[in-house]
Scaffold this motif. Structure first.
Motif, PDB file in Angstrom:
ATOM      1  N   SER A 162      45.565 -50.464 -24.109  1.00 50.52           N
ATOM      2  CA  SER A 162      45.709 -51.316 -25.281  1.00 50.52           C
ATOM      3  C   SER A 162      44.667 -52.425 -25.233  1.00 50.52           C
ATOM      4  CB  SER A 162      47.100 -51.948 -25.331  1.00 50.52           C
ATOM      5  OG  SER A 162      48.104 -50.965 -25.427  1.00 50.52           O
ATOM      6  N   CYS A 163      44.272 -52.874 -26.398  1.00 50.77           N
ATOM      7  CA  CYS A 163      43.323 -53.980 -26.511  1.00 50.77           C
ATOM      8  C   CYS A 163      43.864 -54.920 -27.584  1.00 50.77           C
ATOM      9  CB  CYS A 163      41.952 -53.457 -26.893  1.00 50.77           C
ATOM     10  SG  CYS A 163      40.717 -54.753 -27.247  1.00 50.77           S
ATOM     11  N   ALA A 164      44.216 -56.122 -27.166  1.00 52.80           N
ATOM     12  CA  ALA A 164      44.738 -57.124 -28.089  1.00 52.80           C
ATOM     13  C   ALA A 164      43.615 -58.059 -28.493  1.00 52.80           C
ATOM     14  CB  ALA A 164      45.862 -57.904 -27.421  1.00 52.80           C
ATOM     15  N   ALA A 165      43.479 -58.271 -29.793  1.00 51.18           N
ATOM     16  CA  ALA A 165      42.400 -59.110 -30.315  1.00 51.18           C
ATOM     17  C   ALA A 165      42.960 -60.343 -30.982  1.00 51.18           C
ATOM     18  CB  ALA A 165      41.558 -58.310 -31.299  1.00 51.18           C
ATOM     19  N   SER A 166      42.277 -61.455 -30.775  1.00 56.04           N
ATOM     20  CA  SER A 166      42.648 -62.680 -31.476  1.00 56.04           C
ATOM     21  C   SER A 166      41.708 -62.862 -32.647  1.00 56.04           C
ATOM     22  CB  SER A 166      42.519 -63.880 -30.540  1.00 56.04           C
ATOM     23  OG  SER A 166      41.166 -64.073 -30.183  1.00 56.04           O
ATOM     24  N   GLY A 167      42.127 -63.665 -33.629  1.00 53.83           N
ATOM     25  CA  GLY A 167      41.248 -63.962 -34.736  1.00 53.83           C
ATOM     26  C   GLY A 167      41.584 -63.173 -35.986  1.00 53.83           C
ATOM     27  N   ARG A 168      41.479 -63.838 -37.117  1.00 53.66           N
ATOM     28  CA  ARG A 168      41.842 -63.222 -38.389  1.00 53.66           C
ATOM     29  C   ARG A 168      40.770 -62.278 -38.919  1.00 53.66           C
ATOM     30  NH1 ARG A 168      43.571 -68.520 -41.642  1.00 53.66           N
ATOM     31  NH2 ARG A 168      41.961 -69.394 -40.313  1.00 53.66           N
ATOM     32  N   THR A 169      39.578 -62.256 -38.254  1.00 50.07           N
ATOM     33  CA  THR A 169      38.499 -61.398 -38.726  1.00 50.07           C
ATOM     34  C   THR A 169      38.495 -60.036 -38.045  1.00 50.07           C
ATOM     35  OG1 THR A 169      36.989 -62.335 -37.100  1.00 50.07           O
ATOM     36  CG2 THR A 169      37.041 -63.359 -39.287  1.00 50.07           C
ATOM     37  N   PHE A 170      39.518 -59.745 -37.270  1.00 54.73           N
ATOM     38  CA  PHE A 170      39.573 -58.507 -36.491  1.00 54.73           C
ATOM     39  C   PHE A 170      39.296 -57.286 -37.364  1.00 54.73           C
ATOM     40  CE2 PHE A 170      40.851 -55.450 -33.449  1.00 54.73           C
ATOM     41  CZ  PHE A 170      41.707 -54.557 -34.061  1.00 54.73           C
ATOM     42  N   ARG A 171      39.892 -57.244 -38.540  1.00 55.91           N
ATOM     43  CA  ARG A 171      39.787 -56.030 -39.337  1.00 55.91           C
ATOM     44  C   ARG A 171      38.385 -55.814 -39.914  1.00 55.91           C
ATOM     45  NH1 ARG A 171      44.492 -56.737 -43.202  1.00 55.91           N
ATOM     46  NH2 ARG A 171      45.311 -57.698 -41.321  1.00 55.91           N
ATOM     47  N   ARG A 172      37.484 -56.757 -39.719  1.00 60.98           N
ATOM     48  CA  ARG A 172      36.119 -56.593 -40.203  1.00 60.98           C
ATOM     49  C   ARG A 172      35.261 -55.775 -39.238  1.00 60.98           C
ATOM     50  NH1 ARG A 172      34.462 -62.769 -41.994  1.00 60.98           N
ATOM     51  NH2 ARG A 172      36.147 -63.123 -43.465  1.00 60.98           N
ATOM     52  N   TYR A 173      35.755 -55.576 -38.027  1.00 59.32           N
ATOM     53  CA  TYR A 173      34.943 -54.989 -36.987  1.00 59.32           C
ATOM     54  C   TYR A 173      35.265 -53.519 -36.735  1.00 59.32           C
ATOM     55  CZ  TYR A 173      33.877 -59.811 -35.591  1.00 59.32           C
ATOM     56  OH  TYR A 173      33.465 -61.117 -35.560  1.00 59.32           O
ATOM     57  N   ALA A 174      34.226 -52.757 -36.433  1.00 57.78           N
ATOM     58  CA  ALA A 174      34.450 -51.492 -35.760  1.00 57.78           C
ATOM     59  C   ALA A 174      34.818 -51.823 -34.315  1.00 57.78           C
ATOM     60  CB  ALA A 174      33.181 -50.642 -35.793  1.00 57.78           C
ATOM     61  N   MET A 175      35.641 -51.002 -33.715  1.00 57.29           N
ATOM     62  CA  MET A 175      36.100 -51.247 -32.348  1.00 57.29           C
ATOM     63  C   MET A 175      35.701 -50.081 -31.467  1.00 57.29           C
ATOM     64  SD  MET A 175      37.544 -54.176 -32.359  1.00 57.29           S
ATOM     65  CE  MET A 175      38.224 -54.086 -30.705  1.00 57.29           C
ATOM     66  N   GLY A 176      35.166 -50.422 -30.312  1.00 59.58           N
ATOM     67  CA  GLY A 176      34.759 -49.372 -29.383  1.00 59.58           C
ATOM     68  C   GLY A 176      35.426 -49.530 -28.031  1.00 59.58           C
ATOM     69  N   TRP A 177      35.525 -48.387 -27.354  1.00 63.40           N
ATOM     70  CA  TRP A 177      35.921 -48.374 -25.943  1.00 63.40           C
ATOM     71  C   TRP A 177      34.727 -47.891 -25.132  1.00 63.40           C
ATOM     72  CZ3 TRP A 177      40.182 -50.307 -23.658  1.00 63.40           C
ATOM     73  CH2 TRP A 177      41.313 -50.544 -24.440  1.00 63.40           C
ATOM     74  N   PHE A 178      34.482 -48.558 -24.033  1.00 61.19           N
ATOM     75  CA  PHE A 178      33.432 -48.196 -23.095  1.00 61.19           C
ATOM     76  C   PHE A 178      34.027 -48.156 -21.694  1.00 61.19           C
ATOM     77  CE2 PHE A 178      29.541 -48.600 -25.658  1.00 61.19           C
ATOM     78  CZ  PHE A 178      30.069 -49.195 -26.792  1.00 61.19           C
TER      79      PHE A 178
ATOM     80  N   ALA B  25      34.497 -44.172 -27.077  1.00 59.49           N
ATOM     81  CA  ALA B  25      35.006 -43.880 -28.416  1.00 59.49           C
ATOM     82  C   ALA B  25      34.806 -45.094 -29.310  1.00 59.49           C
ATOM     83  CB  ALA B  25      36.484 -43.511 -28.355  1.00 59.49           C
ATOM     84  N   VAL B  26      34.761 -44.836 -30.616  1.00 60.02           N
ATOM     85  CA  VAL B  26      34.653 -45.906 -31.599  1.00 60.02           C
ATOM     86  C   VAL B  26      35.512 -45.555 -32.797  1.00 60.02           C
ATOM     87  CG1 VAL B  26      32.557 -44.920 -32.634  1.00 60.02           C
ATOM     88  CG2 VAL B  26      33.063 -47.353 -32.946  1.00 60.02           C
ATOM     89  N   ILE B  27      36.045 -46.591 -33.442  1.00 61.73           N
ATOM     90  CA  ILE B  27      36.860 -46.420 -34.638  1.00 61.73           C
ATOM     91  C   ILE B  27      36.383 -47.397 -35.696  1.00 61.73           C
ATOM     92  CG2 ILE B  27      38.656 -48.022 -33.839  1.00 61.73           C
ATOM     93  CD1 ILE B  27      40.715 -46.044 -35.129  1.00 61.73           C
ATOM     94  N   SER B  28      36.340 -46.940 -36.938  1.00 62.20           N
ATOM     95  CA  SER B  28      35.883 -47.785 -38.034  1.00 62.20           C
ATOM     96  C   SER B  28      36.877 -48.902 -38.310  1.00 62.20           C
ATOM     97  CB  SER B  28      35.675 -46.940 -39.288  1.00 62.20           C
ATOM     98  OG  SER B  28      36.915 -46.379 -39.698  1.00 62.20           O
ATOM     99  N   TRP B  29      36.460 -49.887 -39.119  1.00 62.63           N
ATOM    100  CA  TRP B  29      37.316 -51.034 -39.377  1.00 62.63           C
ATOM    101  C   TRP B  29      38.629 -50.628 -40.030  1.00 62.63           C
ATOM    102  CZ3 TRP B  29      38.944 -52.116 -44.289  1.00 62.63           C
ATOM    103  CH2 TRP B  29      38.247 -51.488 -45.332  1.00 62.63           C
ATOM    104  N   SER B  30      38.604 -49.589 -40.840  1.00 63.93           N
ATOM    105  CA  SER B  30      39.815 -49.146 -41.530  1.00 63.93           C
ATOM    106  C   SER B  30      40.656 -48.204 -40.674  1.00 63.93           C
ATOM    107  CB  SER B  30      39.454 -48.446 -42.828  1.00 63.93           C
ATOM    108  OG  SER B  30      38.816 -47.207 -42.544  1.00 63.93           O
ATOM    109  N   GLY B  31      40.048 -47.654 -39.625  1.00 67.37           N
ATOM    110  CA  GLY B  31      40.728 -46.652 -38.824  1.00 67.37           C
ATOM    111  C   GLY B  31      40.546 -45.238 -39.336  1.00 67.37           C
TER     112      GLY B  31
END
Length: 123
Positions: A21-37, A49-55
């Motif tokens: 799991s990866c917990a993110a702070s900040g209200r702008t979280f949904r603007r970002y693509a998220m990756g795992w390395f 892996a990477v996931i788009s901002w919308s999932g």
């Protein structure tokens, strides 16, 4: 600025499963693509892996395709990495990170990083 905290790592036998799991702070979280390395001892940090901002879009490294699944819950500011059929070579520190680029696999395109969580796969 987004702060990221990974959890869920541990020791597992080959063939087993873990969910990171990866917990993110900040209200702008949904603007970002998220990756795992991940980074194994003595090796470069590599894309997992990477996931788009919308999932709605995901992309995986060939080495984990069909075994790992990335997902996100924007309402909870969370990103997950479900890891199944784990292999010895999956042993590494796993990091989540944010990017404003579209579905990028390069570490250079990621701006915020967590501290990492250790995954150890034993035989």
């Amino acid at each position: 600025q987004v702060q990221l905290v990974e959890s869920g790592g541990g020791l597992v036998q080959a063939g087993g499963s873990l969910r990171l799991s990866c917990a993110a702070s900040g209200r702008t979280f949904r603007r970002y693509a998220m990756g795992w390395f991940r980074q194994a001892p003595g090796k470069e940090r590599e894309f997992v892996a990477v996931i788009s901002w919308s999932g709605g879009l995901t992309f995986y490294a060939d080495s984990v395709k069909g075994r790992f699944t990335i997902s996100r819950d924007n309402a909870k500011n969370m990103v997950y990495l479900q890891m199944n059929s784990l292999k010895l070579e999956d042993t590494a520190v796993y990091y989540c990170a944010t990017s404003t680029r579209w579905m990028t696999v390069s570490t250079r395109d990621y701006d915020n990083w967590g501290q990492g969580t250790q995954v150890t796969v034993s035989s």
